[in-house]
Design a protein around this motif. Structure first.
Motif, PDB file in Angstrom:
ATOM      1  N   GLN A 110       0.628   4.017  -2.915  1.00 22.92           N
ATOM      2  CA  GLN A 110       0.494   5.734  -2.616  1.00 22.92           C
ATOM      3  C   GLN A 110       1.328   6.199  -3.354  1.00 22.92           C
ATOM      4  OE1 GLN A 110       0.416   6.396   1.537  1.00 22.92           O
ATOM      5  NE2 GLN A 110       0.351   8.658   1.338  1.00 22.92           N
ATOM      6  N   ASP A 165      -7.715  -5.273  -5.927  1.00 24.33           N
ATOM      7  CA  ASP A 165      -7.584  -3.992  -5.097  1.00 24.33           C
ATOM      8  C   ASP A 165      -7.957  -2.766  -6.170  1.00 24.33           C
ATOM      9  OD1 ASP A 165      -6.799  -1.500  -4.022  1.00 24.33           O
ATOM     10  OD2 ASP A 165      -5.596  -2.548  -2.585  1.00 24.33           O
ATOM     11  N   GLN A 215       0.649  -1.250   0.167  1.00 24.36           N
ATOM     12  CA  GLN A 215       0.181  -0.062  -0.011  1.00 24.36           C
ATOM     13  C   GLN A 215       0.819   1.214  -0.077  1.00 24.36           C
ATOM     14  OE1 GLN A 215      -3.230   0.049  -0.554  1.00 24.36           O
ATOM     15  NE2 GLN A 215      -2.932  -2.318  -0.951  1.00 24.36           N
TER      16      GLN A 215
END
Length: 202
Positions: free
Chosen positions: A58, A86, A54
């Motif tokens: 980002q 996802d 993650q």
């Protein structure tokens, strides 16, 4: 390169990998020097299984987007396609593929291939027109998972870059079993004359 000696079936190794991943996640957030952050993103790609992924997702919205996408691709190759379902990743991936920065779009295509992403029809229709050959190569390799896009593969068999042509042949051969036909039969259906010319020239 510590990740290369960490084995998934050894609990002590996995505990160490988790500790390293957590350390790198914190380091990326705190680091202000881009060259160091770049190295940390690469390391996360090699070892991430959880929060590090993650962190990489980002980072695709920042100045090191190309490095982040490449690291996500490395994570997919080494640890499996863990981001394929996802929704946030897929939305950012589509934006990455549309980037005006060739390096970012190329890295996003690599991430799509390694993460075995499911992309909408609109993406595939534009692949033959993508200017960068390496981006076309990554996406052509991903087409091996898309039996409904055989018409796009037919167009890529006629790509001006022979490397893309070869990957189009490979994807066609890999698709054949899922379509219930022999590889040779499917290759003949999509363009036997083109395939012969490619083979003769390689």
């Amino acid at each position: 390169q510590l990740d290369s000696v960490l084995e998934a079936n050894v609990p002590e190794h996995m505990r160490l990998a988790t500790q390293i991943e957590d350390l790198l996640v914190r380091a990326v957030g705190d680091e202000k020097v881009q060259s160091v952050q770049r190295a940390e993103l690469r390391a996360l790609g090699r070892i991430s299984r959880g929060p590090g992924l993650q962190t990489l997702v980002q980072a695709t919205s920042g100045p090191l987007a190309a490095e982040a996408w490449t690291a996500i691709g490395v994570a997919g190759r080494r640890r499996g396609a863990t981001l394929a379902q996802d929704d946030r990743f897929l939305a950012l991936l589509l934006a990455g593929l549309r980037s005006d920065e060739e390096e970012v779009a190329r890295a996003a295509a690599y991430a799509a291939f390694r993460q075995e992403a499911w992309l909408p029809d609109g993406v595939w229709q534009n692949v033959p027109a993508v200017a960068d050959p390496q981006t076309r190569i990554h996406l052509t390799r991903l087409l091996a998972r898309y039996p409904d896009q055989i018409a796009v593969i037919q167009r890529l068999l006629r790509d001006p870059d022979p490397r893309v042509q070869v990957e189009a042949i490979r994807s066609t051969a890999l698709l054949a079993p899922s379509m219930g036909v022999a590889s040779a039969q499917l290759l003949s259906q999509v363009g036997d004359d083109i395939v012969e010319k490619i083979v003769d020239n390689t």
